[in-house]
Design a protein around this motif. Structure first.
Motif, PDB file in Angstrom:
ATOM      1  N   UNK A  46      36.805  14.164 -49.892  1.00 19.45           N
ATOM      2  CA  UNK A  46      37.676  15.260 -49.484  1.00 19.45           C
ATOM      3  C   UNK A  46      36.944  16.582 -49.653  1.00 19.45           C
ATOM      4  N   UNK A  47      35.769  16.675 -49.056  1.00 16.97           N
ATOM      5  CA  UNK A  47      34.928  17.860 -49.228  1.00 16.97           C
ATOM      6  C   UNK A  47      35.611  19.134 -48.762  1.00 16.97           C
ATOM      7  N   UNK A  48      36.457  19.051 -47.779  1.00 16.36           N
ATOM      8  CA  UNK A  48      37.097  20.246 -47.240  1.00 16.36           C
ATOM      9  C   UNK A  48      38.479  20.502 -47.840  1.00 16.36           C
ATOM     10  N   UNK A  49      38.898  19.711 -48.825  1.00 17.61           N
ATOM     11  CA  UNK A  49      40.242  19.841 -49.387  1.00 17.61           C
ATOM     12  C   UNK A  49      40.474  21.212 -50.018  1.00 17.61           C
ATOM     13  N   UNK A  50      39.521  21.697 -50.803  1.00 12.10           N
ATOM     14  CA  UNK A  50      39.689  22.999 -51.458  1.00 12.10           C
ATOM     15  C   UNK A  50      39.787  24.115 -50.426  1.00 12.10           C
ATOM     16  N   UNK A  89      40.854  23.833 -47.306  1.00  8.95           N
ATOM     17  CA  UNK A  89      42.153  23.715 -46.651  1.00  8.95           C
ATOM     18  C   UNK A  89      43.263  24.240 -47.550  1.00  8.95           C
ATOM     19  N   UNK A  90      43.215  23.898 -48.837  1.00 10.23           N
ATOM     20  CA  UNK A  90      44.224  24.386 -49.777  1.00 10.23           C
ATOM     21  C   UNK A  90      44.246  25.914 -49.786  1.00 10.23           C
ATOM     22  N   UNK A  91      43.073  26.545 -49.839  1.00 10.92           N
ATOM     23  CA  UNK A  91      42.998  28.000 -49.840  1.00 10.92           C
ATOM     24  C   UNK A  91      43.560  28.592 -48.555  1.00 10.92           C
ATOM     25  N   UNK A  92      43.317  27.935 -47.441  1.00 14.07           N
ATOM     26  CA  UNK A  92      43.847  28.418 -46.163  1.00 14.07           C
ATOM     27  C   UNK A  92      45.372  28.306 -46.115  1.00 14.07           C
ATOM     28  N   UNK A  93      45.913  27.219 -46.659  1.00 11.96           N
ATOM     29  CA  UNK A  93      47.357  26.992 -46.615  1.00 11.96           C
ATOM     30  C   UNK A  93      48.115  27.745 -47.699  1.00 11.96           C
ATOM     31  N   UNK A  94      47.436  28.071 -48.795  1.00  9.34           N
ATOM     32  CA  UNK A  94      48.076  28.742 -49.926  1.00  9.34           C
ATOM     33  C   UNK A  94      47.243  29.947 -50.364  1.00  9.34           C
TER      34      UNK A  94
END
Length: 57
Positions: free
Chosen positions: A38-42, A44-49
């Motif tokens: 899940x390399x892009x999870x962090x 994506x989280x920053x983009x969504x929150x």
């Protein structure tokens, strides 16, 4: 290994821990073949929150 999700869906699932509603995949048995990258999870989280607190360095 194929990148086609349908090919991976038919493979043998990793071992599980617990029973019933507490059943979960064994994290020690997970690897990139079982979809745990899940390399892009962090990002994506920053983009969504964007308002979420950032941990102190």
């Amino acid at each position: 290994m194929s990148d086609d999700p349908l090919d991976r869906a038919t493979s043998t699932p990793p071992p599980t821990l617990g029973e019933g509603c507490l059943s979960r995949y064994d994290p020690e048995a997970m690897d990139e073949e079982t979809g745990t990258e899940f390399e892009e999870a962090a990002k994506l989280w920053d983009e969504l929150h964007p308002e979420a607190e950032k941990p102190a360095p």
